[in-house]
Design an enzyme around this catalytic site. Structure first.
Site, PDB file in Angstrom:
ATOM      1  N   LEU A 103       3.667 -33.956 -90.693  1.00  0.00           N
ATOM      2  CA  LEU A 103       3.664 -34.814 -91.866  1.00  0.00           C
ATOM      3  C   LEU A 103       2.997 -36.122 -91.468  1.00  0.00           C
ATOM      4  O   LEU A 103       3.180 -36.589 -90.341  1.00  0.00           O
ATOM      5  CB  LEU A 103       5.091 -35.113 -92.353  1.00  0.00           C
ATOM      6  CG  LEU A 103       5.888 -34.007 -93.054  1.00  0.00           C
ATOM      7  CD1 LEU A 103       7.278 -34.526 -93.416  1.00  0.00           C
ATOM      8  CD2 LEU A 103       5.177 -33.492 -94.293  1.00  0.00           C
ATOM      9  N   ASP A 104       2.241 -36.717 -92.383  1.00  0.00           N
ATOM     10  CA  ASP A 104       1.645 -38.022 -92.103  1.00  0.00           C
ATOM     11  C   ASP A 104       2.751 -39.032 -91.807  1.00  0.00           C
ATOM     12  O   ASP A 104       3.881 -38.900 -92.299  1.00  0.00           O
ATOM     13  CB  ASP A 104       0.832 -38.516 -93.308  1.00  0.00           C
ATOM     14  CG  ASP A 104      -0.400 -37.662 -93.571  1.00  0.00           C
ATOM     15  OD1 ASP A 104      -0.808 -36.913 -92.664  1.00  0.00           O
ATOM     16  OD2 ASP A 104      -0.938 -37.748 -94.688  1.00  0.00           O
ATOM     17  N   ARG A 105       2.400 -40.047 -91.052  1.00  0.00           N
ATOM     18  CA  ARG A 105       3.392 -41.059 -90.657  1.00  0.00           C
ATOM     19  C   ARG A 105       4.081 -41.685 -91.863  1.00  0.00           C
ATOM     20  O   ARG A 105       5.297 -41.911 -91.845  1.00  0.00           O
ATOM     21  CB  ARG A 105       2.696 -42.135 -89.823  1.00  0.00           C
ATOM     22  CG  ARG A 105       3.630 -43.228 -89.334  1.00  0.00           C
ATOM     23  CD  ARG A 105       2.892 -44.194 -88.420  1.00  0.00           C
ATOM     24  NE  ARG A 105       3.757 -45.254 -87.941  1.00  0.00           N
ATOM     25  CZ  ARG A 105       3.402 -46.197 -87.087  1.00  0.00           C
ATOM     26  NH1 ARG A 105       2.167 -46.206 -86.606  1.00  0.00           N
ATOM     27  NH2 ARG A 105       4.244 -47.118 -86.697  1.00  0.00           N
TER      28      ARG A 105
END
Length: 274
Positions: A103-105
């Site tokens: 997942l993106d930050r």
């Protein structure tokens, strides 16, 4: 990786690309490297507590957390510790623990980790065959007349001169399909559910931008005027949340389904918009 990109690593006297696979007997030349020694520091108590409290489910095969926004999935690029490093510190007696996806930050929500190599391999096969259903909630800047919209646009990774990685719609890219369904409409925004048919880097964010309705709070792919307006109204993060994961599992009737409620700060912002 930097010296690979510069062509300084040679295999059998020829320049080697990062994708080169080594065979028995290959001769590899690596240039002299100078690296600074760095003391390994354990994750702080605050981060450990945050991740520990975010665990949604755990059994002998899987560990699932509701990843907070702003926490990377792994360390690197200026980040000392990510989810994987913290969970390994929290589970010192667990011999195997690996991320099953990313997942993106700035994206919150369901994140799976495998506790066995066999579990990781099974998850990878399920994802490659499109049997892991991933659903996200996102607030988009704009309005569509239709209630359901599908983005079928190939995506290509690009690296800018600054070193920043961006993804763009490009016919030379990899196939990518996202299904959007409008759940709520606001004067200049809409809450949508996004269902992934493929799992490319930044897929939902780039497809939303491609359809003319970028995600609120997206500093990379959004519009400055939209982001400024939402920030002034109280939105301080990317409005993207992985709310549901569902997939079959060998030996488990009904498979697995995991859900993570929308974070309080995003719920509060929706109430404000109403």
């Amino acid at each position: 990786y930097r010296v690979l990109r510069r062509g300084e690593v040679r295999v059998n006297k020829g320049r080697a690309k990062p994708t080169r696979r080594l065979a028995l007997g290959d001769e590899v030349r690596i240039p002299p490297l100078r690296t600074s020694s760095r003391e390994v520091v354990a994750p702080g108590a605050g981060l450990r507590g945050l991740i520990d409290s975010a665990i949604l489910y755990e059994d002998e095969h899987l560990l699932v957390i509701n990843k907070p926004s702003g926490v990377a999935v792994h360390g690197g690029s200026g980040v000392s510790h990510g989810v994987i490093e913290v969970l390994r510190a929290l589970r010192p007696d667990t011999p195997y623990l690996e991320l099953a996806h990313r997942l993106d930050r700035d994206t919150s929500g369901c994140l799976m980790l495998a506790k066995k190599r066999s579990a990781l391999q099974q998850l990878q096969k399920l994802q490659l065959s499109g049997k892991v259903e991933k659903r996200y909630l996102a607030l988009l800047c704009g309005r569509w007349r239709k209630g359901k919209v599908t983005a079928d646009a190939p995506l290509q990774k690009n690296t800018l001169r600054s070193g920043e990685r961006v993804v763009r719609v490009d016919p030379r890219g990899k196939a990518a399909i996202t299904h959007f369904e409008v759940l709520q409409r606001f004067p200049r925004a809409m809450l949508v559910e996004a269902r992934l048919e493929t799992g490319r880097t930044h897929q939902i964010r780039v497809h939303a931008q491609h359809l003319g309705a970028p995600i609120a709070g997206d500093l990379k792919y959004g519009r400055d005027e939209d982001n400024q307006a939402h920030r002034a109204a109280g939105l301080s993060r990317l409005f993207l949340h992985a709310w549901r994961l569902s997939f079959p599992w060998a030996g488990r009737r009904g498979g697995y389904t995991f859900e993570a409620d929308l974070p309080e700060e995003l719920n509060s912002y929706l109430e404000y918009l109403k």
